[in-house]
Design an enzyme around this catalytic site. Structure first.
Site, PDB file in Angstrom:
ATOM      1  CB  CYS A  60      21.796   9.333  -5.718  1.00 44.86           C
ATOM      2  SG  CYS A  60      20.547  10.183  -6.679  1.00 44.86           S
ATOM      3  CG  HIS A  73      21.135   9.688  -1.908  1.00 46.24           C
ATOM      4  ND1 HIS A  73      21.354  10.998  -2.292  1.00 46.24           N
ATOM      5  CD2 HIS A  73      20.095   9.243  -2.663  1.00 46.24           C
ATOM      6  CE1 HIS A  73      20.485  11.316  -3.236  1.00 46.24           C
ATOM      7  NE2 HIS A  73      19.712  10.279  -3.474  1.00 46.24           N
ATOM      8  CG  ASN A 118      17.548  13.152  -4.394  1.00 45.34           C
ATOM      9  OD1 ASN A 118      18.750  13.373  -4.527  1.00 45.34           O
ATOM     10  ND2 ASN A 118      16.992  12.008  -4.741  1.00 45.34           N
TER      11      ASN A 118
HETATM   12  N1  ACO Z   1       1.554  15.441  -5.594  1.00 45.58           N
HETATM   13  C1  ACO Z   1       0.364  14.867  -5.443  1.00 45.58           C
HETATM   14  N2  ACO Z   1       0.102  13.614  -5.880  1.00 45.58           N
HETATM   15  C2  ACO Z   1       1.095  12.937  -6.458  1.00 45.58           C
HETATM   16  C3  ACO Z   1       2.379  13.496  -6.644  1.00 45.58           C
HETATM   17  C4  ACO Z   1       2.578  14.803  -6.186  1.00 45.58           C
HETATM   18  N3  ACO Z   1       3.765  15.423  -6.302  1.00 45.58           N
HETATM   19  N4  ACO Z   1       3.163  12.580  -7.251  1.00 45.58           N
HETATM   20  C5  ACO Z   1       2.407  11.498  -7.445  1.00 45.58           C
HETATM   21  N5  ACO Z   1       1.156  11.714  -6.980  1.00 45.58           N
HETATM   22  C6  ACO Z   1       0.023  10.810  -6.980  1.00 45.58           C
HETATM   23  C7  ACO Z   1       0.125   9.751  -8.035  1.00 45.58           C
HETATM   24  O1  ACO Z   1      -0.331  10.249  -9.275  1.00 45.58           O
HETATM   25  C8  ACO Z   1      -0.766   8.686  -7.468  1.00 45.58           C
HETATM   26  O2  ACO Z   1      -2.091   9.031  -7.740  1.00 45.58           O
HETATM   27  P1  ACO Z   1      -3.145   7.887  -8.162  1.00 45.58           P
HETATM   28  O3  ACO Z   1      -3.177   6.947  -6.987  1.00 45.58           O
HETATM   29  O4  ACO Z   1      -4.385   8.674  -8.372  1.00 45.58           O
HETATM   30  O5  ACO Z   1      -2.566   7.278  -9.390  1.00 45.58           O
HETATM   31  C9  ACO Z   1      -0.570   8.812  -5.963  1.00 45.58           C
HETATM   32  O6  ACO Z   1      -0.003  10.106  -5.762  1.00 45.58           O
HETATM   33  C10 ACO Z   1       0.352   7.769  -5.389  1.00 45.58           C
HETATM   34  O7  ACO Z   1       1.516   7.670  -6.231  1.00 45.58           O
HETATM   35  P2  ACO Z   1       2.666   6.703  -5.880  1.00 45.58           P
HETATM   36  O8  ACO Z   1       3.737   6.832  -6.902  1.00 45.58           O
HETATM   37  O9  ACO Z   1       2.114   5.344  -5.581  1.00 45.58           O
HETATM   38  O10 ACO Z   1       3.158   7.373  -4.509  1.00 45.58           O
HETATM   39  P3  ACO Z   1       4.148   6.814  -3.457  1.00 45.58           P
HETATM   40  O11 ACO Z   1       3.462   6.669  -2.166  1.00 45.58           O
HETATM   41  O12 ACO Z   1       4.923   5.659  -3.990  1.00 45.58           O
HETATM   42  O13 ACO Z   1       5.138   8.040  -3.315  1.00 45.58           O
HETATM   43  C11 ACO Z   1       7.331   8.658  -4.038  1.00 45.58           C
HETATM   44  C12 ACO Z   1       5.871   8.479  -4.428  1.00 45.58           C
HETATM   45  C13 ACO Z   1       7.414   9.722  -2.958  1.00 45.58           C
HETATM   46  C14 ACO Z   1       8.116   9.095  -5.248  1.00 45.58           C
HETATM   47  C15 ACO Z   1       7.831   7.310  -3.495  1.00 45.58           C
HETATM   48  O14 ACO Z   1       7.578   6.290  -4.401  1.00 45.58           O
HETATM   49  C16 ACO Z   1       9.277   7.345  -3.211  1.00 45.58           C
HETATM   50  O15 ACO Z   1       9.730   7.986  -2.297  1.00 45.58           O
HETATM   51  N6  ACO Z   1      10.080   6.608  -3.983  1.00 45.58           N
HETATM   52  C17 ACO Z   1      11.497   6.648  -3.865  1.00 45.58           C
HETATM   53  C18 ACO Z   1      11.953   7.437  -4.991  1.00 45.58           C
HETATM   54  C19 ACO Z   1      13.045   8.385  -4.666  1.00 45.58           C
HETATM   55  O16 ACO Z   1      13.335   8.744  -3.541  1.00 45.58           O
HETATM   56  N7  ACO Z   1      13.636   8.814  -5.720  1.00 45.58           N
HETATM   57  C20 ACO Z   1      14.642   9.766  -5.617  1.00 45.58           C
HETATM   58  C21 ACO Z   1      15.484   9.660  -6.774  1.00 45.58           C
HETATM   59  S1  ACO Z   1      16.321   8.242  -6.723  1.00 45.58           S
HETATM   60  C22 ACO Z   1      17.562   8.401  -5.742  1.00 45.58           C
HETATM   61  O17 ACO Z   1      17.907   9.456  -5.319  1.00 45.58           O
HETATM   62  C23 ACO Z   1      18.169   7.162  -5.432  1.00 45.58           C
END
Ligand code: ACO
Length: 322
Positions: free
Chosen positions: A113, A249, A279
């Site tokens: 990215c 990004h 993304n």
């Molecule tokens: N739908 C519903 N529930 C979900 C989903 C989904 N798509 N995905 C995960 N969950 C659940 C998990 O299983 C978890 O459930 P649990 O508590 O029962 O175990 C709960 O939601 C919380 O999961 P977390 O991973 O703690 O959720 P978080 O609040 O951290 O959000 C996210 C996840 C959106 C991915 C966040 O961590 C984030 O934005 N991270 C940055 C990652 C990113 O942007 N990556 C992009 C690629 S990297 C790049 O481009 C640089």
């Protein structure tokens, strides 16, 4: 001496729209969860007939048209991608062939990215050294082929697309660049290539899928992106208030909020199209740049920061005067 100016932009996304509701029929998720955690409403997904290079070629043609530059004038083509269609030839060579850029050196850069910023900063190095005068920088990815479509924690985040910029060595343009990497944290965002498999191992090569530790990626972005923005602005002797837009990004809206807060910069200065494309990895920055450019958002002399971050881990920023 010469610097690097963007003189034309282009972009391309697949026709197929996939909404959050569509994904809720595929995995256990909801529109509400995806929107509130990420800001994404829909994304574009490539068809079986089109890949990373097709999108890159479309975006490249648009950018050349927009710049009024012919493909023969190009000295260098760099394609930033982490989802090239072939191991070789490179995607950049496929673009070169399709547009007829017979005099250009062509290669891909793999910085996920951060790729577009890495590619732009690399061309800038060639321009500053006086080696080349006209270049094409593309960010293109079809991460849809690297995603495990049963994994709700990743499949809701990504889309496919490409963006391109034609650049020329001129007196005004890029003011400063920074790039960095931390391979020791590479495991938090990973996608395997072909595994070793040959007549000695008796195994066939296997292909990997993307895995991500979302919270670690979030923490990395929230800390490293403000630092790299500060560096690129302050080291150039520019004041933060002079910057008109921070084109980040497009990974997650909550990451923008956290960065804006840390830098004490109003959210209006962080444009986004995340809701429509998700993304698209190396393509997010040039797609947004192209949309804003065509909407007439940039005036000559405007100061703009581009900031990428992603797998590697990698990060990079560019401060430019439009
Ligand atoms: N739908 C519903 N529930 C979900 C989903 C989904 N798509 N995905 C995960 N969950 C659940 C998990 O299983 C978890 O459930 P649990 O508590 O029962 O175990 C709960 O939601 C919380 O999961 P977390 O991973 O703690 O959720 P978080 O609040 O951290 O959000 C996210 C996840 C959106 C991915 C966040 O961590 C984030 O934005 N991270 C940055 C990652 C990113 O942007 N990556 C992009 C690629 S990297 C790049 O481009 C640089």
């Amino acid at each position: 001496f010469m610097t690097t100016r963007i003189i034309g932009t282009g972009s391309a996304v697949p026709e197929q729209v996939v909404t959050n509701e569509d994904l809720a029929r595929l995995v256990d998720t909801s529109d509400e969860w995806i929107r509130t955690r990420t800001g994404i409403k829909e994304r574009r997904i490539a068809s079986a007939e089109s890949g990373t290079s097709d999108l890159a070629i479309q975006a490249a043609k648009e950018a050349l048209n927009h710049a009024g530059v012919s493909a023969e004038e190009l000295d260098i083509i760099i394609l930033a991608t982490s989802s090239a269609d072939c191991c070789f030839p490179s995607g950049a060579c496929e673009v070169q062939a399709a547009i007829g850029a017979l005099h250009a050196a062509a290669f891909d850069i793999s910085a996920a990215c951060s790729g577009f910023v890495y590619a732009l900063n690399t061309v800038h190095g060639f321009f500053k050294a006086g080696i080349y005068q006209t270049g094409l920088v593309i960010g293109a990815d079809t991460l849809s082929k690297l995603i495990d479509w049963n994994d709700r924690s990743t499949c809701v985040l990504f889309g496919d697309g490409a963006g391109a910029a034609v650049v020329r060595a001129e007196e005004k343009g890029i003011l400063h660049t920074v790039m960095g990497a931390d391979g020791t944290r590479g495991k938090v965002l990973e996608c395997g290539g072909r595994t070793t498999g040959n007549f000695l191992t008796g195994k066939k090569p296997e292909l990997g899928y993307m895995t991500m530790d979302g919270q670690e990626v979030f923490k990395f972005a929230a800390k490293t992106v403000p630092e790299s923005i500060k560096r690129v602005v302050e080291e150039s002797g520019t004041a933060m208030e002079e910057i008109k837009y921070f084109i980040l990004h497009q990974a997650n809206y909550r990451i923008f909020e956290s960065i804006a807060k840390r830098l004490k910069i109003p959210m209006e200065k962080f444009p986004t199209n995340l809701d429509r494309y998700g993304n698209t990895s190396g393509a997010t920055i040039p797609i947004l740049l192209d949309e804003m450019n065509r909407e007439g958002k940039f005036q000559r002399g405007d100061k703009i920061v581009l900031a990428g971050f992603g797998a590697g881990l990698t990060w990079g920023a560019t401060l430019l005067e439009w």
